[in-house]
Design a protein around this motif. Structure first.
Motif, PDB file in Angstrom:
ATOM      1  N   PRO A   1       0.833  -1.210   0.000  1.00 31.08           N
ATOM      2  CA  PRO A   1       0.000   0.000   0.000  1.00 31.08           C
ATOM      3  C   PRO A   1       0.868   1.261   0.000  1.00 31.08           C
ATOM      4  CG  PRO A   1      -0.654  -1.509   1.753  1.00 31.08           C
ATOM      5  CD  PRO A   1       0.615  -2.044   1.164  1.00 31.08           C
ATOM      6  N   ILE A   2       0.331   2.307  -0.580  1.00 28.94           N
ATOM      7  CA  ILE A   2       1.035   3.594  -0.575  1.00 28.94           C
ATOM      8  C   ILE A   2       1.079   4.085   0.871  1.00 28.94           C
ATOM      9  CG2 ILE A   2       0.904   6.004  -1.337  1.00 28.94           C
ATOM     10  CD1 ILE A   2      -0.538   5.007  -3.844  1.00 28.94           C
ATOM     11  N   PRO A   3       2.240   4.489   1.367  1.00 28.40           N
ATOM     12  CA  PRO A   3       2.304   5.015   2.734  1.00 28.40           C
ATOM     13  C   PRO A   3       1.400   6.241   2.898  1.00 28.40           C
ATOM     14  CG  PRO A   3       4.501   4.574   1.876  1.00 28.40           C
ATOM     15  CD  PRO A   3       3.548   4.430   0.725  1.00 28.40           C
ATOM     16  N   PHE A   4       0.907   6.439   4.116  1.00 27.84           N
ATOM     17  CA  PHE A   4      -0.031   7.514   4.418  1.00 27.84           C
ATOM     18  C   PHE A   4       0.498   8.879   3.984  1.00 27.84           C
ATOM     19  CE2 PHE A   4      -1.945  10.641   7.319  1.00 27.84           C
ATOM     20  CZ  PHE A   4      -3.285  10.406   7.074  1.00 27.84           C
ATOM     21  N   THR A   5       1.787   9.103   4.138  1.00 29.68           N
ATOM     22  CA  THR A   5       2.350  10.424   3.837  1.00 29.68           C
ATOM     23  C   THR A   5       2.766  10.596   2.382  1.00 29.68           C
ATOM     24  OG1 THR A   5       4.517   9.663   4.579  1.00 29.68           O
ATOM     25  CG2 THR A   5       3.129  10.797   6.211  1.00 29.68           C
ATOM     26  N   GLU A   6       2.626   9.563   1.575  1.00 33.57           N
ATOM     27  CA  GLU A   6       3.000   9.664   0.161  1.00 33.57           C
ATOM     28  C   GLU A   6       1.836  10.225  -0.660  1.00 33.57           C
ATOM     29  OE1 GLU A   6       6.048   9.022  -1.330  1.00 33.57           O
ATOM     30  OE2 GLU A   6       6.660   8.930   0.775  1.00 33.57           O
ATOM     31  N   PRO A   7       2.131  10.986  -1.722  1.00 34.33           N
ATOM     32  CA  PRO A   7       1.052  11.560  -2.546  1.00 34.33           C
ATOM     33  C   PRO A   7       0.354  10.513  -3.414  1.00 34.33           C
ATOM     34  CG  PRO A   7       3.214  12.219  -3.382  1.00 34.33           C
ATOM     35  CD  PRO A   7       3.450  11.420  -2.142  1.00 34.33           C
ATOM     36  N   TRP A   8      -0.901  10.806  -3.736  1.00 34.83           N
ATOM     37  CA  TRP A   8      -1.689   9.995  -4.667  1.00 34.83           C
ATOM     38  C   TRP A   8      -2.764  10.874  -5.280  1.00 34.83           C
ATOM     39  CZ3 TRP A   8      -6.606  10.415  -2.991  1.00 34.83           C
ATOM     40  CH2 TRP A   8      -6.866  10.437  -1.620  1.00 34.83           C
ATOM     41  N   HIS A   9      -3.369  10.379  -6.357  1.00 31.58           N
ATOM     42  CA  HIS A   9      -4.549  11.059  -6.901  1.00 31.58           C
ATOM     43  C   HIS A   9      -5.449  10.047  -7.609  1.00 31.58           C
ATOM     44  CE1 HIS A   9      -2.316  11.200 -10.748  1.00 31.58           C
ATOM     45  NE2 HIS A   9      -3.507  11.213 -11.280  1.00 31.58           N
ATOM     46  N   TYR A  10      -6.735  10.372  -7.592  1.00 30.15           N
ATOM     47  CA  TYR A  10      -7.757   9.607  -8.291  1.00 30.15           C
ATOM     48  C   TYR A  10      -8.587  10.605  -9.083  1.00 30.15           C
ATOM     49  CZ  TYR A  10      -6.824   5.750  -5.042  1.00 30.15           C
ATOM     50  OH  TYR A  10      -6.232   4.746  -4.324  1.00 30.15           O
ATOM     51  N   GLU A  11      -9.094  10.145 -10.210  1.00 27.44           N
ATOM     52  CA  GLU A  11      -9.930  11.028 -11.023  1.00 27.44           C
ATOM     53  C   GLU A  11     -11.125  10.245 -11.542  1.00 27.44           C
ATOM     54  OE1 GLU A  11      -9.475  14.167 -14.710  1.00 27.44           O
ATOM     55  OE2 GLU A  11      -7.707  13.391 -13.701  1.00 27.44           O
ATOM     56  N   LEU A  12     -12.288  10.893 -11.517  1.00 27.49           N
ATOM     57  CA  LEU A  12     -13.520  10.283 -11.999  1.00 27.49           C
ATOM     58  C   LEU A  12     -14.187  11.259 -12.949  1.00 27.49           C
ATOM     59  CD1 LEU A  12     -15.855   8.149 -11.807  1.00 27.49           C
ATOM     60  CD2 LEU A  12     -16.787   9.596  -9.991  1.00 27.49           C
ATOM     61  N   GLY A  13     -14.387  10.846 -14.186  1.00 26.36           N
ATOM     62  CA  GLY A  13     -15.149  11.643 -15.141  1.00 26.36           C
ATOM     63  C   GLY A  13     -16.563  11.115 -15.203  1.00 26.36           C
ATOM     64  N   PHE A  14     -17.521  12.026 -15.417  1.00 30.13           N
ATOM     65  CA  PHE A  14     -18.908  11.583 -15.521  1.00 30.13           C
ATOM     66  C   PHE A  14     -19.667  12.488 -16.483  1.00 30.13           C
ATOM     67  CE2 PHE A  14     -18.501  14.280 -11.833  1.00 30.13           C
ATOM     68  CZ  PHE A  14     -19.574  15.154 -11.902  1.00 30.13           C
ATOM     69  N   PRO A  15     -20.719  11.959 -17.108  1.00 32.23           N
ATOM     70  CA  PRO A  15     -21.499  12.736 -18.068  1.00 32.23           C
ATOM     71  C   PRO A  15     -22.418  13.729 -17.346  1.00 32.23           C
ATOM     72  CG  PRO A  15     -22.495  10.596 -17.793  1.00 32.23           C
ATOM     73  CD  PRO A  15     -21.230  10.585 -16.976  1.00 32.23           C
ATOM     74  N   CYS A  16     -23.022  14.598 -18.112  1.00 30.29           N
ATOM     75  CA  CYS A  16     -24.015  15.531 -17.562  1.00 30.29           C
ATOM     76  C   CYS A  16     -25.271  14.712 -17.270  1.00 30.29           C
ATOM     77  CB  CYS A  16     -24.289  16.660 -18.556  1.00 30.29           C
ATOM     78  SG  CYS A  16     -25.350  17.930 -17.876  1.00 30.29           S
ATOM     79  N   ASP A  17     -25.312  14.145 -16.065  1.00 30.67           N
ATOM     80  CA  ASP A  17     -26.371  13.220 -15.670  1.00 30.67           C
ATOM     81  C   ASP A  17     -26.649  13.453 -14.186  1.00 30.67           C
ATOM     82  OD1 ASP A  17     -27.759  10.429 -16.379  1.00 30.67           O
ATOM     83  OD2 ASP A  17     -26.909  10.285 -14.359  1.00 30.67           O
ATOM     84  N   PRO A  18     -27.907  13.508 -13.785  1.00 22.84           N
ATOM     85  CA  PRO A  18     -28.204  13.793 -12.382  1.00 22.84           C
ATOM     86  C   PRO A  18     -27.673  12.744 -11.400  1.00 22.84           C
ATOM     87  CG  PRO A  18     -30.220  13.216 -13.567  1.00 22.84           C
ATOM     88  CD  PRO A  18     -29.130  13.349 -14.588  1.00 22.84           C
TER      89      PRO A  18
END
Length: 163
Positions: free
Chosen positions: A16-33
């Motif tokens: 697992p990535i250590p707590f103090t290490e950087p990470w990023h996640y990205e989620l794209g979604f359509p124009c939908d409610p």
């Protein structure tokens, strides 16, 4: 005749990535409610897995406000990006409309217009930028907020050394 084929061992999972290490996640979604709910669910899951549950309620509220505005006020897709740089979580919401929201002071019984005031109160920092037109089409805008945690990792998530 069946020949015996030796089993190929599976490669080990990465640590697992250590707590103090950087990470990023990205989620794209359509124009939908349904997009804002999916974004909130994803954000909640990511924060839980990384031991950042103390940020969940504020992050969900603010991300919900921004993603709902993206779906409600733009015609195209949107995206949510979560970026951890210990001890700060930055959540950015991008959409195709280049117009930045305007700060309003709604009356007490108004149903709308509270978004930026909520950011002012709940976020440690926030901002936004318009990107205008580019060679690949409209650049849109990004509105972001930051939430910070204490300097120590949560119990049970002591940083691990990566070999």
């Amino acid at each position: 005749m069946n020949a015996h084929v030796p089993a190929v061992p599976e490669p080990p999972h990465p640590p697992p990535i250590p707590f103090t290490e950087p990470w990023h996640y990205e989620l794209g979604f359509p124009c939908d409610p349904r997009g804002p709910r999916i974004a909130r669910t994803t954000l909640r899951a990511v924060l839980a897995e990384h031991g950042l549950t103390e940020l969940t309620q504020r992050a969900e509220l603010l991300a919900s406000e921004l993603t709902t505005n993206s779906v409600r006020h733009t015609k195209g897709p949107a995206a949510v990006r979560m970026h951890w740089l210990h001890p700060v979580l930055r959540v950015s919401v991008w959409d195709m409309c280049p117009d930045l929201p305007k700060q309003r002071h709604p009356c007490a019984d108004a149903e709308g217009g509270w978004g930026l005031m909520i950011l002012d109160v709940m976020a440690d920092r926030w901002g936004g930028c318009a990107m205008g037109e580019g060679p690949f089409g409209p650049g849109g805008k990004t509105i972001w907020f930051e939430l910070a945690v204490g300097a120590d990792p949560p119990p049970g998530l002591v940083p691990v050394s990566v070999v």
